[in-house]
Motif scaffolding. Structure first.
Motif, PDB file in Angstrom:
ATOM      1  N   LYS A 197     -13.120 -28.863  -4.183  1.00 23.10           N
ATOM      2  CA  LYS A 197     -13.078 -27.671  -5.031  1.00 23.10           C
ATOM      3  C   LYS A 197     -13.605 -26.456  -4.270  1.00 23.10           C
ATOM      4  O   LYS A 197     -12.998 -25.380  -4.288  1.00 23.10           O
ATOM      5  CB  LYS A 197     -13.896 -27.905  -6.300  1.00 23.10           C
ATOM      6  CG  LYS A 197     -13.850 -26.734  -7.276  1.00 23.10           C
ATOM      7  CD  LYS A 197     -14.698 -26.995  -8.506  1.00 23.10           C
ATOM      8  CE  LYS A 197     -14.103 -28.077  -9.386  1.00 23.10           C
ATOM      9  NZ  LYS A 197     -14.839 -28.215 -10.667  1.00 23.10           N
ATOM     10  N   GLU A 198     -14.722 -26.628  -3.563  1.00 20.30           N
ATOM     11  CA  GLU A 198     -15.295 -25.531  -2.786  1.00 20.30           C
ATOM     12  C   GLU A 198     -14.346 -25.108  -1.662  1.00 20.30           C
ATOM     13  O   GLU A 198     -14.147 -23.915  -1.391  1.00 20.30           O
ATOM     14  CB  GLU A 198     -16.643 -25.966  -2.195  1.00 20.30           C
ATOM     15  CG  GLU A 198     -17.359 -24.898  -1.375  1.00 20.30           C
ATOM     16  CD  GLU A 198     -17.756 -23.685  -2.195  1.00 20.30           C
ATOM     17  OE1 GLU A 198     -17.912 -22.608  -1.600  1.00 20.30           O
ATOM     18  OE2 GLU A 198     -17.904 -23.811  -3.432  1.00 20.30           O
ATOM     19  N   LYS A 199     -13.738 -26.093  -1.034  1.00 23.31           N
ATOM     20  CA  LYS A 199     -12.777 -25.835   0.039  1.00 23.31           C
ATOM     21  C   LYS A 199     -11.584 -25.036  -0.489  1.00 23.31           C
ATOM     22  O   LYS A 199     -11.075 -24.127   0.188  1.00 23.31           O
ATOM     23  CB  LYS A 199     -12.310 -27.173   0.621  1.00 23.31           C
ATOM     24  CG  LYS A 199     -11.509 -27.069   1.902  1.00 23.31           C
ATOM     25  CD  LYS A 199     -11.191 -28.469   2.422  1.00 23.31           C
ATOM     26  CE  LYS A 199     -10.437 -28.394   3.745  1.00 23.31           C
ATOM     27  NZ  LYS A 199     -10.115 -29.750   4.274  1.00 23.31           N
ATOM     28  N   ALA A 200     -11.157 -25.363  -1.705  1.00 25.15           N
ATOM     29  CA  ALA A 200     -10.024 -24.666  -2.303  1.00 25.15           C
ATOM     30  C   ALA A 200     -10.360 -23.209  -2.594  1.00 25.15           C
ATOM     31  O   ALA A 200      -9.538 -22.311  -2.354  1.00 25.15           O
ATOM     32  CB  ALA A 200      -9.591 -25.377  -3.584  1.00 25.15           C
ATOM     33  N   TYR A 201     -11.586 -22.950  -3.101  1.00 21.92           N
ATOM     34  CA  TYR A 201     -11.998 -21.570  -3.365  1.00 21.92           C
ATOM     35  C   TYR A 201     -11.997 -20.740  -2.081  1.00 21.92           C
ATOM     36  O   TYR A 201     -11.522 -19.607  -2.056  1.00 21.92           O
ATOM     37  CB  TYR A 201     -13.390 -21.537  -4.001  1.00 21.92           C
ATOM     38  CG  TYR A 201     -13.372 -21.627  -5.511  1.00 21.92           C
ATOM     39  CD1 TYR A 201     -12.803 -20.602  -6.283  1.00 21.92           C
ATOM     40  CD2 TYR A 201     -13.925 -22.716  -6.175  1.00 21.92           C
ATOM     41  CE1 TYR A 201     -12.780 -20.685  -7.668  1.00 21.92           C
ATOM     42  CE2 TYR A 201     -13.897 -22.801  -7.567  1.00 21.92           C
ATOM     43  CZ  TYR A 201     -13.324 -21.781  -8.296  1.00 21.92           C
ATOM     44  OH  TYR A 201     -13.289 -21.853  -9.668  1.00 21.92           O
ATOM     45  N   ILE A 202     -12.525 -21.322  -1.017  1.00 22.61           N
ATOM     46  CA  ILE A 202     -12.582 -20.609   0.265  1.00 22.61           C
ATOM     47  C   ILE A 202     -11.167 -20.333   0.780  1.00 22.61           C
ATOM     48  O   ILE A 202     -10.855 -19.225   1.228  1.00 22.61           O
ATOM     49  CB  ILE A 202     -13.392 -21.422   1.300  1.00 22.61           C
ATOM     50  CG1 ILE A 202     -14.867 -21.512   0.864  1.00 22.61           C
ATOM     51  CG2 ILE A 202     -13.282 -20.801   2.694  1.00 22.61           C
ATOM     52  CD1 ILE A 202     -15.685 -22.495   1.677  1.00 22.61           C
ATOM     53  N   ASP A 203     -10.304 -21.354   0.701  1.00 26.17           N
ATOM     54  CA  ASP A 203      -8.943 -21.205   1.205  1.00 26.17           C
ATOM     55  C   ASP A 203      -8.176 -20.161   0.407  1.00 26.17           C
ATOM     56  O   ASP A 203      -7.382 -19.391   0.975  1.00 26.17           O
ATOM     57  CB  ASP A 203      -8.220 -22.556   1.142  1.00 26.17           C
ATOM     58  CG  ASP A 203      -6.843 -22.506   1.789  1.00 26.17           C
ATOM     59  OD1 ASP A 203      -6.774 -22.223   3.003  1.00 26.17           O
ATOM     60  OD2 ASP A 203      -5.840 -22.744   1.096  1.00 26.17           O
ATOM     61  N   TYR A 204      -8.413 -20.105  -0.903  1.00 24.63           N
ATOM     62  CA  TYR A 204      -7.715 -19.119  -1.712  1.00 24.63           C
ATOM     63  C   TYR A 204      -8.125 -17.694  -1.328  1.00 24.63           C
ATOM     64  O   TYR A 204      -7.280 -16.790  -1.268  1.00 24.63           O
ATOM     65  CB  TYR A 204      -7.974 -19.347  -3.198  1.00 24.63           C
ATOM     66  CG  TYR A 204      -7.213 -18.379  -4.077  1.00 24.63           C
ATOM     67  CD1 TYR A 204      -5.831 -18.472  -4.186  1.00 24.63           C
ATOM     68  CD2 TYR A 204      -7.861 -17.347  -4.746  1.00 24.63           C
ATOM     69  CE1 TYR A 204      -5.108 -17.573  -4.963  1.00 24.63           C
ATOM     70  CE2 TYR A 204      -7.153 -16.447  -5.529  1.00 24.63           C
ATOM     71  CZ  TYR A 204      -5.777 -16.564  -5.633  1.00 24.63           C
ATOM     72  OH  TYR A 204      -5.066 -15.672  -6.383  1.00 24.63           O
ATOM     73  N   GLU A 205      -9.416 -17.501  -1.048  1.00 20.74           N
ATOM     74  CA  GLU A 205      -9.872 -16.178  -0.632  1.00 20.74           C
ATOM     75  C   GLU A 205      -9.215 -15.756   0.678  1.00 20.74           C
ATOM     76  O   GLU A 205      -8.840 -14.592   0.863  1.00 20.74           O
ATOM     77  CB  GLU A 205     -11.405 -16.169  -0.495  1.00 20.74           C
ATOM     78  CG  GLU A 205     -12.152 -16.299  -1.809  1.00 20.74           C
ATOM     79  CD  GLU A 205     -11.774 -15.227  -2.815  1.00 20.74           C
ATOM     80  OE1 GLU A 205     -11.643 -14.051  -2.421  1.00 20.74           O
ATOM     81  OE2 GLU A 205     -11.577 -15.569  -4.008  1.00 20.74           O
TER      82      GLU A 205
END
Length: 540
Positions: free
Chosen positions: A367-375
């Motif tokens: 989930k954290e990885k996804a937030y970073i990738d989306y940014e």
């Protein structure tokens, strides 16, 4: 054989604000316009059965070329507003000679085969029931107190029921159709008090489509069908492929959810503009006074008021695209362009969709990885949008005019398409990411597309294709696979399709080349076709 249509509009429904099951009201009007004009072009004589409100819309406002208009439905009262098939049944009941009824979401590009029109009974195809029918069938059995004998007999069998698709319906056996129409009204009227217990919207397919099939079966009468293969009610495919008309397909039918899918609706609108620009811009001028997702800021910026203004604008955009003037020349005094963005691009909707899907991820690390990738994805997107500011909007509009014909220009002939030269479209972008953001955005936007319905966020390597647009969304997003990206990478200069297929050999192993080259080549051509449809590749 008479060709007829039906439209009944409730007096309380404004056709300029009510969508009638479409993604937006303007698509409903465009559907009727394209359908009617094509039928008139092919069969010359089409008759309309309608109430006064519907006739005023189609004849007075849209100026569609019906030969005879029968105001027969003014006294028809729908006991439930969701009985949308009942006006059609009423039209069937009024016929005394062979006819074929054609719905307003049918788009015909060639005449029907004469053998079809000679049938005692005629329908689009036979469809096999899945849960769409079966769940409603259970409701009817539970709550209805009357069934026609043919329906009761069909319901008593263990096998799933079948029905016709009534996109087209009619025939030469008028006695049967009169009996069928009477039974349909009886089926409804004897169950009026039971409608509140069922899904009335789904009941329409029973009193129109299942009743027709089961009565024909009981009378042992054959049904002539346009498509000979029985189709499951949830497996209609390729009936919305406007890019394949008229070179590959001569019949389209926008069923159910496809009417609510804005991507499909836009393709229909572009086909109307391509074939009948005067009628397209007539509808645009109507919706200039209304709220419309199709009415472009671009039209206001170009100060378009009359139909002549719109047609001149259309021709100017096409010329600018043909000349390749894709960017505004700010130094030129004679500037024949208009900049792409007049304001900031609204990312709020896609951001909300992304967060909603990220929050569904159970693993906190992913989930954290996804937030970073989306940014990271958003930063790339904003940079791309900033670079788009010099794009000439006339060029993009001209591209859209021309793109309606690209597919047929390249692939109308299965024998010589490999010699055609193709190139990558200008101003497209590919953003690589660890999660499928384009897929997630489309999951929220597309309707009735199983591929997007089933997408869930998971880490990997993804390629997000960004296409600049003139419509209200400003950009389109498409998720690419690795082969599609490689195809675009290899089109840094124009190539023949044959040469591109040859270059793509370097990306597969020897076993495929030796034993499956035909299949591999076919796959590459399929991907090229998809990229043409997405406006990433064009004829050069």
């Amino acid at each position: 054989m008479r060709f007829i249509q039906t439209l009944h509009i409730d007096k309380i429904k404004d056709p300029f604000s009510h969508s009638f099951g479409w993604a937006a009201p303007e698509y409903h009007l465009m559907s009727w316009t394209l359908c009617s004009l094509q039928l008139q072009k092919i069969y010359k004589k089409i008759d309309l059965y309608a109430n006064s409100s519907a006739a005023k819309l189609l004849i007075d406002t849209l100026e569609l070329p019906y030969d005879n208009v029968y105001i027969t439905h003014d006294n028809l009262t729908l006991s439930n507003e969701n009985l949308w098939a009942l006006p059609k049944i009423y039209t069937y009941s009024l016929q005394h000679a062979p006819f074929l009824h054609i719905d307003g979401d049918i788009f015909l590009f060639n005449q029907f085969d004469e053998s079809l029109l000679k049938g005692e009974l005629i329908a689009q195809n036979i469809e096999e029931a899945t849960d769409y029918y079966l769940s409603t069938q259970r409701e009817l059995i539970k709550h209805f107190t009357y069934f026609p004998s043919c329906v009761k007999a069909d319901f008593s069998k263990t096998a799933p029921i079948s029905a016709v698709n009534a996109g087209i319906l009619g025939g030469n056996n008028i006695g049967f159709i009169n009996e069928y129409s009477r039974l349909a009204f009886k089926y409804i009227n004897k169950n009026i008090n039971n409608l509140s217990f069922i899904n009335v919207n789904r009941f329409n397919v029973f009193f129109e489509q299942h009743l027709f099939y089961s009565l024909a079966k009981q009378r042992n009468l054959p049904i002539n069908v346009l498509f000979p293969i029985k189709i499951k009610d949830n497996e209609y495919k390729h009936l919305c492929d406007f890019h394949e008309t008229p070179c590959k397909k001569q019949y389209l039918h926008l069923l159910g959810q496809s009417k609510k899918d804005e991507y499909t609706c836009i393709q229909m609108a572009l086909k109307l503009r391509d074939l009948y620009p005067e009628h397209y811009y007539k509808i645009m001028s109507i919706f200039k006074r209304k709220e419309s997702r199709l009415f472009l800021e671009l039209y206001d910026r170009a100060n378009l008021n009359t139909l002549e203004d719109y047609l001149k604008f259309n021709n100017k955009a096409e010329k600018i695209f043909n000349k390749g003037k894709s960017e505004i020349d700010t130094k030129s005094r004679a500037n024949y362009g208009m900049s792409y963005y007049s304001g900031a691009f609204d990312l709020s909707i896609s951001q909300a969709v992304a967060r909603k899907n990220i929050n569904k991820i159970d693993n906190p690390l992913i989930k954290e990885k996804a937030y970073i990738d989306y940014e990271v994805f958003i930063k790339h997107l904003i940079k791309y949008l900033d670079n788009c500011r010099k794009i000439n909007l006339y060029y993009l509009y001209g591209r859209d005019i021309k793109s309606a014909r690209w597919y047929c220009e390249l692939f109308s002939n299965d024998e010589n398409y490999q010699d055609k030269i193709i190139s990558k479209c200008k101003h497209i972008e590919i953003i690589e990411s660890e999660f499928d953001w384009a897929g997630i955005i489309n999951k929220n936007k597309r309707m009735g597309v199983k591929y997007y319905e089933n997408i869930k966020l998971s880490p990997g390597i993804f390629y997000n294709l960004i296409i600049p647009e003139v419509h209200h969304n400003k950009v389109s997003f498409f998720d690419l696979d690795e082969l599609e990206k490689l195809i675009l990478d290899n089109l840094s200069v124009p190539l023949s399709i044959e040469r591109l297929i040859h270059k793509m050999k370097y990306y597969t192993d020897e076993n495929v080349l030796q034993n499956h080259m035909h299949i591999y080549s076919k796959l590459i051509v399929t991907l090229i076709k998809q990229l043409v449809i997405k406006k990433a590749i064009r004829p050069s």
